[in-house]
Design a protein around this motif. Structure first.
Motif, mmCIF file in Angstrom:
data_model
loop_
_atom_site.group_PDB
_atom_site.id
_atom_site.type_symbol
_atom_site.label_atom_id
_atom_site.label_comp_id
_atom_site.label_asym_id
_atom_site.label_seq_id
_atom_site.Cartn_x
_atom_site.Cartn_y
_atom_site.Cartn_z
ATOM 1 N N ILE A 171 0.872 -1.168 0.000
ATOM 2 C CA ILE A 171 0.000 0.000 0.000
ATOM 3 C C ILE A 171 0.912 1.223 0.000
ATOM 4 O O ILE A 171 2.060 1.162 0.424
ATOM 5 C CB ILE A 171 -1.002 0.004 1.173
ATOM 6 N N THR A 172 0.388 2.316 -0.484
ATOM 7 C CA THR A 172 1.189 3.527 -0.661
ATOM 8 C C THR A 172 0.595 4.684 0.140
ATOM 9 O O THR A 172 -0.566 4.613 0.578
ATOM 10 C CB THR A 172 1.197 3.925 -2.148
ATOM 11 N N PRO A 173 1.357 5.746 0.318
ATOM 12 C CA PRO A 173 0.786 6.930 0.970
ATOM 13 C C PRO A 173 -0.462 7.434 0.237
ATOM 14 O O PRO A 173 -1.405 7.915 0.870
ATOM 15 C CB PRO A 173 1.919 7.961 0.910
ATOM 16 N N GLU A 174 -0.478 7.280 -1.082
ATOM 17 C CA GLU A 174 -1.642 7.720 -1.858
ATOM 18 C C GLU A 174 -2.868 6.865 -1.550
ATOM 19 O O GLU A 174 -3.984 7.394 -1.403
ATOM 20 C CB GLU A 174 -1.326 7.665 -3.359
ATOM 21 N N SER A 175 -2.680 5.538 -1.444
ATOM 22 C CA SER A 175 -3.829 4.683 -1.123
ATOM 23 C C SER A 175 -4.295 4.921 0.309
ATOM 24 O O SER A 175 -5.488 4.881 0.597
ATOM 25 C CB SER A 175 -3.524 3.202 -1.393
ATOM 26 N N TRP A 176 -3.375 5.201 1.224
ATOM 27 C CA TRP A 176 -3.716 5.539 2.607
ATOM 28 C C TRP A 176 -4.557 6.816 2.644
ATOM 29 O O TRP A 176 -5.557 6.894 3.349
ATOM 30 C CB TRP A 176 -2.435 5.684 3.420
#
Length: 113
Positions: free
Chosen positions: A36-41
């Motif tokens: 998971i990425t900061p964008e998905s978070w």
């Protein structure tokens, strides 16, 4: 439509899924080939805040939580659910409770914005 997401904790619940962490491992931590990425978070935070707003869900440890917190927060035994207990880009935040608290703070902030 009904889609089970957590053992014995689906009725009256809303599950939000993030794509990522395929083949991830908790200890030693390995986020797998698709973390998971900061964008998905950030999208998770917006979606959860929108759901809390629309359904008048108060933000708290028994209402906004990850799979990793179900057993401790709700007392419902789970089968080794550790997601989300690690964030690949933020190793200093480690464990189900700290991640859950980070989520709850971010959702609360989004609701106030």
């Amino acid at each position: 439509p009904y889609a089970a997401h957590t053992a014995n904790a689906n009725t009256g619940s809303i599950g939000v899924a993030l794509c990522g962490m395929f083949q991830a491992q908790e200890v030693p931590f390995d986020p797998g080939p698709e973390p998971i990425t900061p964008e998905s978070w950030a999208v998770l935070i917006r979606v959860v805040a929108d759901l809390c707003r629309v359904y008048a869900i108060p933000v708290g440890p028994k209402t906004v939580l990850s799979h990793a917190e179900v057993q401790a927060n709700l007392g419902i035994r789970q089968a080794n659910k550790w997601d989300i207990a690690r964030l690949p880009w933020a190793p200093e935040i480690n464990g189900a409770w700290p991640i859950g608290q980070a989520l709850r703070v971010a959702v609360s902030d989004a609701l106030r914005a």
